[in-house]
Design an enzyme around this catalytic site. Structure first.
Site, PDB file in Angstrom:
ATOM      1  N   LYS A   1       0.856  -1.183   0.000  1.00  0.00           N
ATOM      2  CA  LYS A   1       0.000   0.000   0.000  1.00  0.00           C
ATOM      3  C   LYS A   1       0.894   1.236   0.000  1.00  0.00           C
ATOM      4  CE  LYS A   1      -4.066  -1.998   0.428  1.00  0.00           C
ATOM      5  NZ  LYS A   1      -5.040  -1.963  -0.681  1.00  0.00           N
TER       6      LYS A   1
ATOM      7  N   HIS B   1     -10.195  -8.173  -8.410  1.00  0.00           N
ATOM      8  CA  HIS B   1     -10.054  -7.690  -7.033  1.00  0.00           C
ATOM      9  C   HIS B   1     -10.721  -8.642  -6.039  1.00  0.00           C
ATOM     10  CE1 HIS B   1     -11.964  -5.263  -3.675  1.00  0.00           C
ATOM     11  NE2 HIS B   1     -10.683  -4.999  -3.487  1.00  0.00           N
TER      12      HIS B   1
HETATM   13 MG   LIG Z   1      -6.733  -2.213  -4.497  1.00  0.00          MG
END
Ligand SMILES: [Mg+2]
Length: 398
Positions: free
Chosen positions: A197, A328
């Site tokens: 992230k 996803h």
């Molecule tokens: Mg993502």
């Protein structure tokens, strides 16, 4: 001139006892819709939390649909919501479920459309499509089980396994030394790639974290980053430029999910691939993204777009336009869909859902293998039943 009589058709040879497909079709006789809350071991934060848009994720709401037919076939599917929305989806799913009773479970496209129109005044994207997904996915599971095939084989597989990456390589709340440890463990465990992230308020911290991770992994190991829509166009441009040196497999959601043109500009401007699409909630939105050249990797999510039926439409358009695929979340479903995509895809590895199912996913040498179990190949575990908050049945068990 002689009259031509050869094209006169005789109907007298039609077998009077033959039944039509509609007459011999199976019928949906029982449906169970349930709401299950999956708790997470540790609260999870991405850039949306860091900027105050969302609270850390502590649990996920799942809506399961179980379907049984007159002829004794079963199907199971699910949708989900992170943070708000689970109870609303559950209520909508209960409202539309009776539309399926008495229907032929093989007519999936027609039933998808029927459920869509049942709630169309609420829109044909968002919560209403997500509430259809558990049923649509259950119907595909059922159809593959009837055929005695894993779903990937029913759809027409291009491969028996899909390369997968560890999506939990480093959340924003994880300190760098812990990230480096996780990355090493992950690489040694044989995963095919690692995603970090990014989206810290200070871009230099992102760059430092990615740089340290790249050093540990070596130059060739697939590494991705995910900004979770936190940059504006200027910051995204700066970040993409800074990240070019790390040879990333992709940069995910650098911009707002609906800024298709902004994503297209980044994709054209930099060598690193741009990935987006996880937040879109209909095939129509994905079609717009694909037609705008908005991403190199498309990231549809079957539960979010309304199920497997709209996902297949996205796959067809994506493949036609040469897009790569990295679905996803929900690898239990997406493994089958990714296996049926013509261009080598990536599968997002989330271990979170594991405790809800009796079956384990098979990971070897960085790839997830399609099992030989028919359908999607999973059944609800005892633990999932413990986490069940509510359930409603429709029709009668045959
Ligand atoms: Mg993502």
């Amino acid at each position: 001139m002689k009259a031509v009589e050869s094209n006169v058709v005789s109907y007298s040879k039609v077998d009077a006892n033959a039944r039509t497909a509609a007459e011999s079709g199976d019928r949906i006789e029982w449906i169970k819709v349930s709401l299950v809350y999956l708790p997470l071991a540790t609260p999870v934060s991405d850039a949306k939390v860091l900027t105050g848009r969302q609270k850390p994720l502590t649990e996920i709401a799942f809506i399961f649909a179980e379907i049984r037919t007159r002829d004794g076939f079963d199907g199971i599917g699910f949708g989900y919501s992170k943070r708000a929305g689970g109870p609303g989806m559950y209520e909508h799913a209960k409202e539309i479920a009776p539309n399926l009773l008495g229907e032929d479970p093989s007519d999936i496209s027609r039933l998808f459309t029927k459920l869509l129109w049942a709630g169309a005044s609420m829109g044909r994207s968002g919560l209403t499509t997500q509430a259809i997904a558990p049923f649509d996915i259950a119907l595909w599971d059922l159809k593959a089980k009837r055929a005695g095939l894993p779903l990937a084989k029913l759809l027409g597989a291009h491969r028996d396994s899909v390369q997968c990456y560890n999506t939990s390589g480093g959340y924003l709340h994880t300190p760098l030394d812990q990230v480096l440890k996780n990355v090493r463990i992950s690489q040694e465990s044989g995963i095919g790639g690692i995603k970090l992230k990014v989206g810290q308020p200070d871009l230099s911290i992102d760059i430092q974290r990615v740089s340290e991770v790249r050093k540990i992994l070596g130059d060739d190991f697939p590494l991705m980053v995910d900004a979770n829509q936190q940059w504006d166009r200027q910051k995204a441009t700066r970040a993409c430029r800074a990240f070019e040196q790390f040879d990333l497999t992709w940069i995910e959601e650098p911009l707002d999910a609906y800024d298709f043109e902004g994503h297209a500009q980044l994709s054209a401007r930099f060598d690193t691939a741009i990935a987006t699409g996880e937040m879109l909630t209909s095939a129509g939105e994905h079609a717009q993204l694909i037609m705008t050249e908005g991403s190199d990797f498309i990231q549809p999510d079957a539960p979010r777009v309304g199920g497997i039926t709209p996902f297949l439409e996205i796959m067809a358009l994506g493949a036609f336009k040469g897009r790569k695929l990295a679905p996803h979340f929900a690898m239990e479903i997406h493994l089958h869909l990714a296996a049926a995509y013509p261009i080598e895809p990536w599968l997002e590895h989330f271990e979170w859902l594991g405790p809800m199912f009796n079956e384990q996913m098979q990971l070897k040498d960085g790839r997830m293998y399609v099992s030989d179990r028919p359908g999607l190949g999973f059944t609800l575990s005892e633990q999932a039943l413990v986490w069940r908050a509510d359930a409603t049945e429709f029709g009668k068990l045959p």
